[in-house]
Motif scaffolding. Structure first.
Motif, PDB file in Angstrom:
ATOM      1  N   ALA A 127       0.818  -1.221   0.000  1.00 48.82           N
ATOM      2  CA  ALA A 127       0.000   0.000   0.000  1.00 48.82           C
ATOM      3  C   ALA A 127       0.848   1.267   0.000  1.00 48.82           C
ATOM      4  CB  ALA A 127      -0.942   0.007   1.197  1.00 48.82           C
ATOM      5  N   LEU A 128       2.095   1.147   0.430  1.00 51.68           N
ATOM      6  CA  LEU A 128       3.017   2.279   0.365  1.00 51.68           C
ATOM      7  C   LEU A 128       4.255   1.839  -0.395  1.00 51.68           C
ATOM      8  CD1 LEU A 128       2.677   3.408   4.078  1.00 51.68           C
ATOM      9  CD2 LEU A 128       2.003   4.788   2.118  1.00 51.68           C
ATOM     10  N   SER A 129       4.722   2.673  -1.308  1.00 48.59           N
ATOM     11  CA  SER A 129       5.954   2.403  -2.038  1.00 48.59           C
ATOM     12  C   SER A 129       7.127   2.388  -1.062  1.00 48.59           C
ATOM     13  CB  SER A 129       6.144   3.497  -3.089  1.00 48.59           C
ATOM     14  OG  SER A 129       7.307   3.276  -3.843  1.00 48.59           O
ATOM     15  N   GLY A 130       8.180   1.676  -1.426  1.00 50.19           N
ATOM     16  CA  GLY A 130       9.355   1.657  -0.563  1.00 50.19           C
ATOM     17  C   GLY A 130       9.660   0.254  -0.067  1.00 50.19           C
ATOM     18  N   PRO A 131      10.564   0.140   0.907  1.00 51.44           N
ATOM     19  CA  PRO A 131      11.087  -1.175   1.286  1.00 51.44           C
ATOM     20  C   PRO A 131      10.191  -2.001   2.206  1.00 51.44           C
ATOM     21  CG  PRO A 131      12.180   0.526   2.558  1.00 51.44           C
ATOM     22  CD  PRO A 131      11.260   1.233   1.599  1.00 51.44           C
ATOM     23  N   HIS A 132       9.145  -1.388   2.762  1.00 53.09           N
ATOM     24  CA  HIS A 132       8.355  -2.101   3.766  1.00 53.09           C
ATOM     25  C   HIS A 132       6.979  -2.486   3.241  1.00 53.09           C
ATOM     26  CE1 HIS A 132      11.457  -1.170   6.621  1.00 53.09           C
ATOM     27  NE2 HIS A 132      11.370   0.112   6.316  1.00 53.09           N
ATOM     28  N   ALA A 133       6.463  -3.605   3.751  1.00 50.55           N
ATOM     29  CA  ALA A 133       5.149  -4.107   3.343  1.00 50.55           C
ATOM     30  C   ALA A 133       4.070  -3.531   4.258  1.00 50.55           C
ATOM     31  CB  ALA A 133       5.142  -5.638   3.419  1.00 50.55           C
ATOM     32  N   TYR A 134       3.064  -2.911   3.666  1.00 51.70           N
ATOM     33  CA  TYR A 134       1.916  -2.412   4.430  1.00 51.70           C
ATOM     34  C   TYR A 134       0.646  -2.865   3.735  1.00 51.70           C
ATOM     35  CZ  TYR A 134       5.360   0.707   6.580  1.00 51.70           C
ATOM     36  OH  TYR A 134       6.463   1.211   7.224  1.00 51.70           O
ATOM     37  N   GLU A 135      -0.316  -3.346   4.539  1.00 50.90           N
ATOM     38  CA  GLU A 135      -1.582  -3.794   3.964  1.00 50.90           C
ATOM     39  C   GLU A 135      -2.401  -2.598   3.468  1.00 50.90           C
ATOM     40  OE1 GLU A 135      -2.320  -6.863   3.294  1.00 50.90           O
ATOM     41  OE2 GLU A 135      -0.409  -7.440   4.197  1.00 50.90           O
ATOM     42  N   GLN A 136      -3.213  -2.855   2.471  1.00 45.99           N
ATOM     43  CA  GLN A 136      -4.122  -1.821   1.975  1.00 45.99           C
ATOM     44  C   GLN A 136      -5.200  -1.502   3.009  1.00 45.99           C
ATOM     45  OE1 GLN A 136      -5.350  -3.879  -1.610  1.00 45.99           O
ATOM     46  NE2 GLN A 136      -3.931  -2.684  -2.886  1.00 45.99           N
ATOM     47  N   ILE A 137      -5.686  -0.262   2.987  1.00 47.76           N
ATOM     48  CA  ILE A 137      -6.822   0.173   3.802  1.00 47.76           C
ATOM     49  C   ILE A 137      -7.877   0.691   2.824  1.00 47.76           C
ATOM     50  CG2 ILE A 137      -7.619   1.786   5.583  1.00 47.76           C
ATOM     51  CD1 ILE A 137      -4.825   1.697   6.813  1.00 47.76           C
ATOM     52  N   PRO A 138      -8.870  -0.163   2.502  1.00 46.28           N
ATOM     53  CA  PRO A 138      -9.822   0.204   1.436  1.00 46.28           C
ATOM     54  C   PRO A 138     -10.537   1.532   1.669  1.00 46.28           C
ATOM     55  CG  PRO A 138     -10.016  -2.130   1.972  1.00 46.28           C
ATOM     56  CD  PRO A 138      -9.084  -1.540   2.992  1.00 46.28           C
ATOM     57  N   GLU A 139     -10.788   1.904   2.931  1.00 44.67           N
ATOM     58  CA  GLU A 139     -11.444   3.189   3.211  1.00 44.67           C
ATOM     59  C   GLU A 139     -10.677   4.384   2.642  1.00 44.67           C
ATOM     60  OE1 GLU A 139     -12.185   2.465   7.616  1.00 44.67           O
ATOM     61  OE2 GLU A 139     -13.449   4.240   7.239  1.00 44.67           O
ATOM     62  N   LEU A 140      -9.359   4.205   2.483  1.00 44.82           N
ATOM     63  CA  LEU A 140      -8.559   5.319   1.966  1.00 44.82           C
ATOM     64  C   LEU A 140      -8.893   5.652   0.524  1.00 44.82           C
ATOM     65  CD1 LEU A 140      -4.998   4.673   3.454  1.00 44.82           C
ATOM     66  CD2 LEU A 140      -6.437   6.693   3.824  1.00 44.82           C
ATOM     67  N   VAL A 141      -9.419   4.684  -0.222  1.00 40.00           N
ATOM     68  CA  VAL A 141      -9.719   4.946  -1.635  1.00 40.00           C
ATOM     69  C   VAL A 141     -10.760   6.050  -1.742  1.00 40.00           C
ATOM     70  CG1 VAL A 141     -10.540   3.956  -3.795  1.00 40.00           C
ATOM     71  CG2 VAL A 141      -9.104   2.577  -2.259  1.00 40.00           C
ATOM     72  N   GLU A 142     -11.839   5.930  -0.967  1.00 36.90           N
ATOM     73  CA  GLU A 142     -12.902   6.934  -1.030  1.00 36.90           C
ATOM     74  C   GLU A 142     -12.409   8.289  -0.514  1.00 36.90           C
ATOM     75  OE1 GLU A 142     -15.948   8.482  -2.435  1.00 36.90           O
ATOM     76  OE2 GLU A 142     -15.563   6.354  -2.811  1.00 36.90           O
ATOM     77  N   ARG A 143     -11.649   8.275   0.579  1.00 38.25           N
ATOM     78  CA  ARG A 143     -11.140   9.550   1.105  1.00 38.25           C
ATOM     79  C   ARG A 143     -10.188  10.210   0.112  1.00 38.25           C
ATOM     80  NH1 ARG A 143      -8.333  10.182   6.988  1.00 38.25           N
ATOM     81  NH2 ARG A 143      -6.364  10.061   5.872  1.00 38.25           N
ATOM     82  N   SER A 144      -9.398   9.394  -0.573  1.00 39.75           N
ATOM     83  CA  SER A 144      -8.487   9.943  -1.577  1.00 39.75           C
ATOM     84  C   SER A 144      -9.266  10.648  -2.679  1.00 39.75           C
ATOM     85  CB  SER A 144      -7.637   8.825  -2.173  1.00 39.75           C
ATOM     86  OG  SER A 144      -6.824   8.249  -1.178  1.00 39.75           O
ATOM     87  N   LYS A 145     -10.378  10.052  -3.096  1.00 37.74           N
ATOM     88  CA  LYS A 145     -11.175  10.673  -4.162  1.00 37.74           C
ATOM     89  C   LYS A 145     -11.784  12.007  -3.700  1.00 37.74           C
ATOM     90  CE  LYS A 145     -12.149   6.412  -6.689  1.00 37.74           C
ATOM     91  NZ  LYS A 145     -13.137   5.350  -6.994  1.00 37.74           N
ATOM     92  N   GLN A 146     -12.238  12.053  -2.451  1.00 39.89           N
ATOM     93  CA  GLN A 146     -12.714  13.345  -1.909  1.00 39.89           C
ATOM     94  C   GLN A 146     -11.600  14.383  -1.954  1.00 39.89           C
ATOM     95  OE1 GLN A 146     -14.104  12.957   2.180  1.00 39.89           O
ATOM     96  NE2 GLN A 146     -15.088  11.007   1.720  1.00 39.89           N
ATOM     97  N   ARG A 147     -10.380  13.943  -1.590  1.00 42.34           N
ATOM     98  CA  ARG A 147      -9.256  14.880  -1.555  1.00 42.34           C
ATOM     99  C   ARG A 147      -8.924  15.394  -2.953  1.00 42.34           C
ATOM    100  NH1 ARG A 147      -4.499  12.131   1.633  1.00 42.34           N
ATOM    101  NH2 ARG A 147      -3.587  14.217   1.442  1.00 42.34           N
ATOM    102  N   VAL A 148      -8.969  14.502  -3.948  1.00 40.40           N
ATOM    103  CA  VAL A 148      -8.678  14.924  -5.320  1.00 40.40           C
ATOM    104  C   VAL A 148      -9.741  15.920  -5.793  1.00 40.40           C
ATOM    105  CG1 VAL A 148      -8.434  14.155  -7.719  1.00 40.40           C
ATOM    106  CG2 VAL A 148      -7.391  12.825  -5.862  1.00 40.40           C
ATOM    107  N   ALA A 149     -11.006  15.662  -5.453  1.00 39.95           N
ATOM    108  CA  ALA A 149     -12.080  16.602  -5.826  1.00 39.95           C
ATOM    109  C   ALA A 149     -11.843  17.969  -5.187  1.00 39.95           C
ATOM    110  CB  ALA A 149     -13.440  16.036  -5.415  1.00 39.95           C
ATOM    111  N   ASN A 150     -11.415  17.997  -3.929  1.00 37.10           N
ATOM    112  CA  ASN A 150     -11.112  19.264  -3.261  1.00 37.10           C
ATOM    113  C   ASN A 150      -9.889  19.954  -3.872  1.00 37.10           C
ATOM    114  OD1 ASN A 150     -13.235  19.278  -1.382  1.00 37.10           O
ATOM    115  ND2 ASN A 150     -12.111  17.945   0.016  1.00 37.10           N
ATOM    116  N   PHE A 151      -8.898  19.151  -4.245  1.00 35.77           N
ATOM    117  CA  PHE A 151      -7.718  19.701  -4.939  1.00 35.77           C
ATOM    118  C   PHE A 151      -8.141  20.400  -6.226  1.00 35.77           C
ATOM    119  CE2 PHE A 151      -4.850  18.498  -8.526  1.00 35.77           C
ATOM    120  CZ  PHE A 151      -3.820  19.391  -8.281  1.00 35.77           C
TER     121      PHE A 151
END
Lengths: 215, 215
Positions: free
Chosen positions: A128-152
């Protein structure tokens, strides 16, 4: 053998690599480039990890064998080493304003698009994050990201109704990140610039036809 | 009345404001400061919004009445306007390395601490991201943020076993963000630097006693 110039490791599929190619084209300088095949996972090969242990593109290798990673650091190197056509500002104030507005474009636009993509795509499970470490996805972030892009989009429309370029009177690196963000959101999140944002659209129309935009 | 110098709007409770106070102290320059009372929500007052519509500290007002926000932009302004004791590098390569390592400290350390705090504290419900827009908290981010801070500690311990300062041979803004991150994680997430990270601890011991660290 002496390496006379830096070499940029990049990929056509990487929006971060595009930010650097765009910058190089606008400065009208020549930097040798080597493509890293992300589809074949070449970034995880031992050969590439010897260049960038974080397995990310872009990366710039210098004549002394060291490597500069991160778009902002590569830009800073290129701006200092090749001062022609400055893209990071020219006075104390405009340097600060480019830093400020490039950061707004990245934190409010580019980063949310990336977050929406990385937390939503099946092929990036556990990455879920680029780089050397493994992080699980958090599906709720997809919707929040879209709100943020709309605000941008709305916030930058307001900005671009007031000034001709993102950081003010001159084209700069802030415009590069903004254009790459719009195209990234359009392609990866199916969120094109909304038609009602006419000032942003006018800016997009004039910026997307610059030669650097297709570099 | 002519305003002769910039004014920094800041708060003792803001780790971002601390990054700027630390920078100013290390440069040994004098910048007038005005405290913004975050406890009394002064950042949302009309008077402060006229200075920074995003209601964030720090903010630097210039003699021409304009405002620079964002730590990196304020640093850039101060570095250009007051070149003594450079903290953002001195050559093309060291400027790039400071940009790179300061960014690692911010993206891998500081930002996860902030994310863990803002998504976890009851008083920040609906304010999961700083700035003008309301976003709901995502409780899962608290745990992921803590994993990220733990990885930051381990990665920077490795870095600081190899070099005396975060960006290499010289103290820089990268050290400022790193120190502020450790103290922020300690206080706000109850995640002090683990004792086994001896190189990082040695760096912390020498850096935390610099006069700028208590500015």
């Amino acid at each position: 053998m002496t390496i006379e110039t830096p070499i940029l490791y990049e990929s056509k599929g990487s929006p971060n690599a595009r930010r650097v190619r765009f910058f190089i084209a606008e400065k009208d300088i020549t930097i040798p480039m080597k493509a890293v095949d992300l589809g074949a996972k070449e970034q995880f090969s031992d050969a590439y990890k010897a260049i960038n242990p974080r397995s990310q593109v872009p990366a710039l290798t210098l004549a002394d064998g060291s490597t500069i990673t991160e778009v902002l650091a590569i830009w800073r190197y290129l701006e200092e080493a090749y001062p022609q056509t400055p893209l990071l500002g020219t006075s104390a104030k405009t340097k600060a304003l480019v830093t400020l507005w490039e950061r707004r474009a990245e934190l409010d636009g580019f980063a949310p698009v990336m977050e929406g993509v990385r937390n939503g795509i099946a092929g990036l499970k556990g990455r879920a994050l680029s780089g050397p470490h493994a992080y699980e996805q958090i599906p709720e972030l997809v919707e929040r990201s879209k709100q943020r892009v709309a605000n941008f989009y709305a916030d930058f429309n307001e900005r671009l109704a007031a000034v001709p370029f993102v950081a003010g009177e001159e084209f700069s690196a802030a415009d590069i990140t903004t254009l790459v963000t719009v195209d990234f959101a359009t392609n990866a999140l199916k969120m094109p610039l909304p038609a009602e944002h006419t000032a942003f659209q006018q800016w997009y129309d004039k910026t997307s036809i610059r030669p650097g935009a297709s570099a």
